[in-house]
Motif scaffolding. Sequence first.
Motif, mmCIF file in Angstrom:
data_model
loop_
_atom_site.group_PDB
_atom_site.id
_atom_site.type_symbol
_atom_site.label_atom_id
_atom_site.label_comp_id
_atom_site.label_asym_id
_atom_site.label_seq_id
_atom_site.Cartn_x
_atom_site.Cartn_y
_atom_site.Cartn_z
ATOM 1 N N TYR A 465 102.905 -24.180 23.366
ATOM 2 C CA TYR A 465 102.472 -22.792 23.537
ATOM 3 C C TYR A 465 102.531 -22.343 24.996
ATOM 4 N N LEU A 466 102.152 -23.233 25.918
ATOM 5 C CA LEU A 466 102.148 -22.857 27.332
ATOM 6 C C LEU A 466 103.549 -22.516 27.829
ATOM 7 N N LYS A 467 104.565 -23.191 27.260
ATOM 8 C CA LYS A 467 105.937 -22.958 27.707
ATOM 9 C C LYS A 467 106.584 -21.785 26.983
ATOM 10 N N THR A 468 106.331 -21.674 25.701
ATOM 11 C CA THR A 468 107.050 -20.689 24.894
ATOM 12 C C THR A 468 106.194 -19.504 24.457
ATOM 13 N N GLY A 469 104.869 -19.670 24.465
ATOM 14 C CA GLY A 469 103.997 -18.605 23.986
ATOM 15 C C GLY A 469 103.971 -18.488 22.481
ATOM 16 N N THR A 470 104.519 -19.484 21.785
ATOM 17 C CA THR A 470 104.561 -19.466 20.321
ATOM 18 C C THR A 470 104.028 -20.782 19.774
ATOM 19 N N PHE A 471 103.671 -20.745 18.497
ATOM 20 C CA PHE A 471 103.233 -21.950 17.805
ATOM 21 C C PHE A 471 104.300 -22.362 16.798
ATOM 22 N N THR A 472 104.142 -23.559 16.263
ATOM 23 C CA THR A 472 105.075 -24.087 15.266
ATOM 24 C C THR A 472 104.336 -24.335 13.964
ATOM 25 N N ARG A 473 104.900 -23.850 12.863
ATOM 26 C CA ARG A 473 104.324 -24.136 11.550
ATOM 27 C C ARG A 473 104.813 -25.502 11.087
ATOM 28 N N ARG A 474 103.886 -26.394 10.840
ATOM 29 C CA ARG A 474 104.262 -27.710 10.348
ATOM 30 C C ARG A 474 104.596 -27.627 8.861
ATOM 31 N N PRO A 475 105.321 -28.625 8.338
ATOM 32 C CA PRO A 475 105.684 -28.596 6.917
ATOM 33 C C PRO A 475 104.451 -28.482 6.021
ATOM 34 N N LYS A 476 104.618 -27.760 4.908
ATOM 35 C CA LYS A 476 103.514 -27.573 3.976
ATOM 36 C C LYS A 476 103.105 -28.910 3.356
ATOM 37 N N ASN A 477 101.816 -29.108 3.266
ATOM 38 C CA ASN A 477 101.291 -30.303 2.606
ATOM 39 C C ASN A 477 100.576 -29.885 1.327
ATOM 40 N N ASP A 478 101.345 -29.471 0.336
ATOM 41 C CA ASP A 478 100.785 -28.997 -0.931
ATOM 42 C C ASP A 478 101.076 -30.020 -2.026
ATOM 43 N N LYS A 479 100.112 -30.180 -2.902
ATOM 44 C CA LYS A 479 100.330 -31.112 -3.999
ATOM 45 C C LYS A 479 99.314 -30.839 -5.098
ATOM 46 N N GLU A 480 99.706 -31.083 -6.333
ATOM 47 C CA GLU A 480 98.769 -31.037 -7.452
ATOM 48 C C GLU A 480 99.108 -32.164 -8.414
ATOM 49 N N ARG A 481 98.086 -32.651 -9.049
ATOM 50 C CA ARG A 481 98.277 -33.813 -9.914
ATOM 51 C C ARG A 481 97.151 -33.853 -10.943
ATOM 52 N N THR A 482 97.477 -34.280 -12.145
ATOM 53 C CA THR A 482 96.475 -34.536 -13.179
ATOM 54 C C THR A 482 96.243 -36.033 -13.245
ATOM 55 N N THR A 483 95.007 -36.445 -13.061
ATOM 56 C CA THR A 483 94.694 -37.874 -12.956
ATOM 57 C C THR A 483 93.679 -38.281 -14.019
ATOM 58 N N PRO A 484 93.874 -39.455 -14.618
ATOM 59 C CA PRO A 484 92.944 -39.935 -15.641
ATOM 60 C C PRO A 484 91.896 -40.883 -15.056
ATOM 61 N N SER A 485 90.839 -41.115 -15.815
ATOM 62 C CA SER A 485 89.823 -42.103 -15.458
ATOM 63 C C SER A 485 89.250 -42.693 -16.737
ATOM 64 N N LEU A 486 89.083 -44.015 -16.729
ATOM 65 C CA LEU A 486 88.552 -44.720 -17.886
ATOM 66 C C LEU A 486 87.523 -45.739 -17.426
ATOM 67 N N ALA A 487 86.455 -45.913 -18.204
ATOM 68 C CA ALA A 487 85.450 -46.926 -17.889
ATOM 69 C C ALA A 487 84.786 -47.383 -19.177
ATOM 70 N N LEU A 488 84.485 -48.674 -19.235
ATOM 71 C CA LEU A 488 83.843 -49.260 -20.410
ATOM 72 C C LEU A 488 82.704 -50.164 -19.951
ATOM 73 N N THR A 489 81.543 -50.027 -20.596
ATOM 74 C CA THR A 489 80.365 -50.814 -20.245
ATOM 75 C C THR A 489 79.850 -51.551 -21.472
ATOM 76 N N TYR A 490 79.509 -52.836 -21.266
ATOM 77 C CA TYR A 490 78.940 -53.658 -22.339
ATOM 78 C C TYR A 490 77.643 -54.281 -21.840
#
Length: 717
Positions: A465-490
């Motif tokens: 920024y000090l040299k150019t007066g501009t910022f840089t947009r970094r790559p998007k870090n977007d994600k979505e996921r469907t995740t399962p969970s299982l547990a059994l107790t005895y």
Amino acid sequence: MINRKVSHLLLAPLLLVCEQAALADETEIELPSLSIEEDFQETLSGTEEQGYRAGSASAGVLGKLPLKDTPYSVNVTSSSLMKNIQAQSVSEALKYNPTVNSGYGGNTIGGGGAFQIRGFISENNESFIDGVRVYSRAPLEDKERIEVLNGSSSFLYGFANPAGIVNYTLKRPTAQPLASLTTGVYGGRQAYVHGDFGGPIDSENTFGYRLNVVKVSNGETAVNKQHHGRYLLSGALDWNISPDTRWSFDYSRFQADIDHGDDTFAVRNTVTSIPHAPDASKNYVPSYSVNRDGYRRYGMAFDSRLNDIFSIRSKLIYNRINTYRHRAENGIISNDGDYTMSRNYYESMKFNRAGNIFLDANIDTGLIAHVFTLGFSGEDTNTKYAYPYANKNITFPGINNLYHQDPYPVDVPDDTRGHAKRNTEKLRMTSTTLADRITFNEQWSAIIGISHITIVDRNKSYSNYLKTGTFTRRPKNDKERTTPSLALTYKPLSNLSLYASYIESLQKGDTAPSNAANADEVLSPYMSRQVEAGIKSTWGEMDLNVAAFRIKKRNAYTDLVTNIFKMDGQEIHNGLEVVATGKLTRNLTMTGGFTLMKAYIDKATDHALKDKTPQGVPEKIARLYSEYAVDQLPGLTLTGGLSYTGKIYVDSLNKLSIPSVFTGDIGARYKMSVAGKGITYRLTVSNLWDHDYWTTSGGSLSLGSPRNVALSATLDL
């Protein structure tokens, strides 16, 4: 900002409040525990008389559950234990938890708020208060307990580090008047006073309050010329609208200042052997090294049993966090302890809005009982920096030495401080979960769930920024996921539970450390997977828990050659945890255990990483704390603790390591009564042998705390 649909969901309980309030005028109201909690009410609350055993803990989307019926590894540190060991930071409060290792010394920023749990880093900015993420360090005085859920927990908390969850439970209003005053010295000249007050407000016990006020002086700590001043104002209000409905509010304001502190050292690639730790009571930073942390937090919760089938739970918080650093950064450059010093100067603000809403339904299908939960969690966080400063990084000339220090050069004048107004990260995370807790009979039960998680992460870089007066947009870090969970107790016996569980988690990408070439860069989100099996049992007044686990996640590390923080391969952690808490005899209380792990890197494109132990991971941890009540002198209790942490590799190639460390603590507690008021005196000597040692979370080193003597007295009014 949380979207409009989410806002409607979070505000829906307020409509119910109006209806319940109208009915409240026609009925007599008392101050009971909510009936929605009665099914899970446990008599063990972690008091010293109960051997610090807890009977229940929060389980995120599932609500409050009995520990013996929870198919996950959960360890609870109660406020009674925190008070009796005179802990002033989270790292001190968890020092006897054998599943947790502090990655930083007690004299660093945040008082050692980053931890390794199952070998993974859980930063203090990933902690939770009452199940909602807060992104800030946490004072202890207004907390009823600290709950550590080990390992992947995305199913329970929506989006979570594979290390696990550190959840703080706020102190709530009490049914009976409460007033206590504690004053003492944490060590050196660091005096403090803490007032804890609570009880009903009105004669009908419809409203209750809790107030915690803390002031810690800016006196010198056990480290020469170092000062840790802080204050806390924390209040909570409960409105018991009816026996089945409660609306709760809380507010806290916290500020902590560290002057002439933060003894951390980066390790440069010219080092081939870590120098032995220097005298930890000395100061290795200049007097102008200062750090400021604070926040203002507003919270609201609503809980109600709608009828015999449905219950609703919801929370909403707003957190404004400020961070200021005028911070010395030391870099070790030789095996003989030579180091250079630079100065890092910045200010940041973080604005965090988060909430959740859960609908529970108790439904029986024949002989099988179900508790269905449909839940939504969302958070929106905006991070701003005052960046760049006119001179953000200053490298001072000359070389110093750990064992033969020279005076530091004066600070560089005329630095502009500016304001935290440049957006560097905008993060939005949402999670929708459907869970079913199934009870087949007295022996068998299960938990089945599925979560849909979305992460939207936007980052900007101002490095040019000090040299150019501009910022840089970094790559998007977007994600979505469907995740399962299982547990059994005895449960073959009433005092014995066997369980197995599987959880997948979507994790926000790791952030590059401040000493990396790509400092503050956020990497892409990734998945982690965990398999766990365990045993929970009670024998007499002792709880014994054993858990075996296997966790896989992406490997993030700092390349020693390029100094770039990046991902390559995957980390695999196999381990065993053993934790015991309770009273062995009427007079002897013990808590502690051990963790054994085999952690290694697999599937790395850089073959030099293959089978290496991930940097910063201790594969052996053992902790023990005990108390003995002396019959010959009623009121006197002797205390002591031992801690062992095995060798830890500092670098990703396992060429640099710090040795194992063994420390001990002793203390005493004495209770007496004066004019009908209870007084408790406490003495704690930590690091009894004054052992100098390094700690690390990988890539940099911190000094462990030197020997310290803490004194306090508590008056119950």
